[in-house]
Every structure is written in C-alpha cells, then in structure tokens.
Design an enzyme around this catalytic site. Sequence first.
Site, PDB file in Angstrom:
ATOM      1  N   ASP A   1      -2.749   4.857   1.556  1.00 55.63           N
ATOM      2  CA  ASP A   1      -2.323   4.030   2.823  1.00 55.63           C
ATOM      3  C   ASP A   1      -2.198   2.437   2.292  1.00 55.63           C
ATOM      4  O   ASP A   1      -2.914   2.162   1.431  1.00 55.63           O
ATOM      5  CB  ASP A   1      -3.320   4.386   3.857  1.00 55.63           C
ATOM      6  N   LYS A   2      -1.400   1.993   3.112  1.00 55.89           N
ATOM      7  CA  LYS A   2      -1.340   0.491   2.782  1.00 55.89           C
ATOM      8  C   LYS A   2      -2.713  -0.358   2.731  1.00 55.89           C
ATOM      9  O   LYS A   2      -2.976  -1.399   1.917  1.00 55.89           O
ATOM     10  CB  LYS A   2      -0.427  -0.188   4.135  1.00 55.89           C
TER      11      LYS A   2
END
Length: 334
Positions: free
Chosen positions: A153-154
């Site tokens: 995930d970012k």
Amino acid sequence: MSSSSSEVPAVAAAGAALVVAAGPEDSAERLDKFLAARLPELSRARVQALMRQGAVRQGGRTLEDPSARVNAGEITVDLPPPVAAEPVGQEIPLTVVFEDDALIVIDKPAGLVVHPAAGHADGTLVNALIAHCGASLSGVGGVARPGIVHRLDKDTSGLMVVAKTDAAHRSLSAQFADHGRTGPLRRAYLALVWGAPDRPRGVVDAPLARSVKNREKIAVSSGGREAITHWETLETFEIASLIECRLETGRTHQIRVHMAHIGHPLLGDEVYGAGHRTKASKLAPEAAEALSALGRQALHAAELGFAHPVTGKTVLFESAPPPDMARLIAALLG
C-alpha cells in the site's frame, strides 16, 4: 544461440535470434509450451505474443499458431528490442537493498505509490525504477519496464522485490502465487495494533472481497477469495501491541482488514480503524505526538525471502522499522 531439447540456453539480449532444436520426440508437444520450456527468459504468454507478431520461424515458414504441434528441426525466435515503457523514468531516491541483472530489492518508504494509476500518473516506484535501472531492464512482456510481482500500500513501508527480466518475473510470480506453500517465499510484517490479543499467537482465516457498501474498501466476505494471516504478539504496551504478521496469501489490505476483523485494527489506519480514534486520546503525550506524526497505518514489511530466479538459492532480506514507526514504538515502550 542454439539449444537441443535437453539444453537450456543462457538469457539472450533483446534483439537476438534464439534457435531451438526440436527432435521427433517433441512432436506431441504444443509449440508455445515447447518454446517456453526451453527458453526460460520467455514466458508462455510472451512466446504467444511473438508468434502473433511473426517472430517465430522454421524452415522458411512463419509459425503463428501457438497450439500447433512441434515439427523436428531448428526453430528460430526473433527477440525484438523492448519498446519504451509508457511511464517515464523519474529521479526519485530509492533505498536499494540488493540488485543484480535479474532483480532489485528495495526498501520502499511510506507515501510512495508502487504503480501509476488514476490520481498517481507519475512519481511512483515504477517511475523511479525505470530511471534507476535504465538499460539493465531487458523488458517484461516486451516492454522495458520493471516487473511488479507484489505490491505494498502507498502508506506501508518496507521490502519489495521487482523483476528486471522476463525470466525473473516468471519465477517470482510463480513463487508469490504459491504463497510459500511449497517454496521458500517468506513475508513478515511488523504492525502496531490497538489492544492486546487474548493469546500470544493465532491465525485469521477469513476470505476477502470488495466491500459492497464502499468499493474502495476490502471486507471479510464468505464469497471472497481465500485469505490467511498468521500473527504473533511481540510486545504488549498499555493499550496497544506490536505484532508480527506472516502472510499465507497476499490479498489487498489483508493485514489491515484481518486485524480489524479480530478487534485489533492498526494504529493510524483511518480506513479500517477509524472507530478507535478515541483510544488515541488515552495515549501518553509522547506516544500521541508520535502517532500524529506517523500519519499512516503502522505497518512495515520487515522480512522478505524467496528463491533467486537465476541461482535457485534462497535469499532473505530484513528491514528495521523506519524512523517514524520506530519513534512510535519507543514512545509506547515509555
């Protein structure tokens, strides 16, 4: 370059002509399967694409049917230079843990998106890798781009491996698809969660799917895809715990959803742990400040192991929590 049916050719440079010798004993095989098995730098899908492009020849004939049976004789595969990647290279700093001709392992910082997508057309890990790797990218699927085999995930930090060649992409993709059940793939994450689990370790076996209420979220669903997370408590604080999660599957947001599902969402997770915001007010001032400064879910990919696609040897990489998460852990320890 030539190869008999019992030999495996070395990886060829883009633009080369590969020659494979087929014997009468190979006549029962499909052509695409036969070539992919003897040219490890090419996936079966890549062989099929090359056939459709007229790049596979035998005895003056162009072989365009992947399902055709093999005829004895030399088969030539023209490997064109990879076309330029659609994303452009950008000079974005990277922490490189390991790199060779086949792959690169990086320690991704929180905030860096892995792949260009809506809302993130550039400034991604892919853009950074194109600039960093340059001519060493031999191309994945005929395109000069890094081969993403898994994502973070970012706002999750930590270790990622990325393929630089078709052969490495093929091997790593197979290992991640197998989830380490029959091979050496290992993925371990450190997470800070609210509360303290009622036992030292456990397994969350709960299928996941897109939420019907919010398509941007993932939810536990009986009709979802299999998802299994193994967890173990490493440290217990006053109102939170440090746990290690090992993935048996690799679904989107898996750890975040699974830990929330058993009542212990991640600290800083505004998507799956929003209901626990009031707990932040019970933190000691230093810990509350560290959590506010974190500004993301407290999740870090700390360990990554796999079989090297060229040597076959098991390699293992470890990464300590980045400063923002380390500061929060230290504050919780008091």
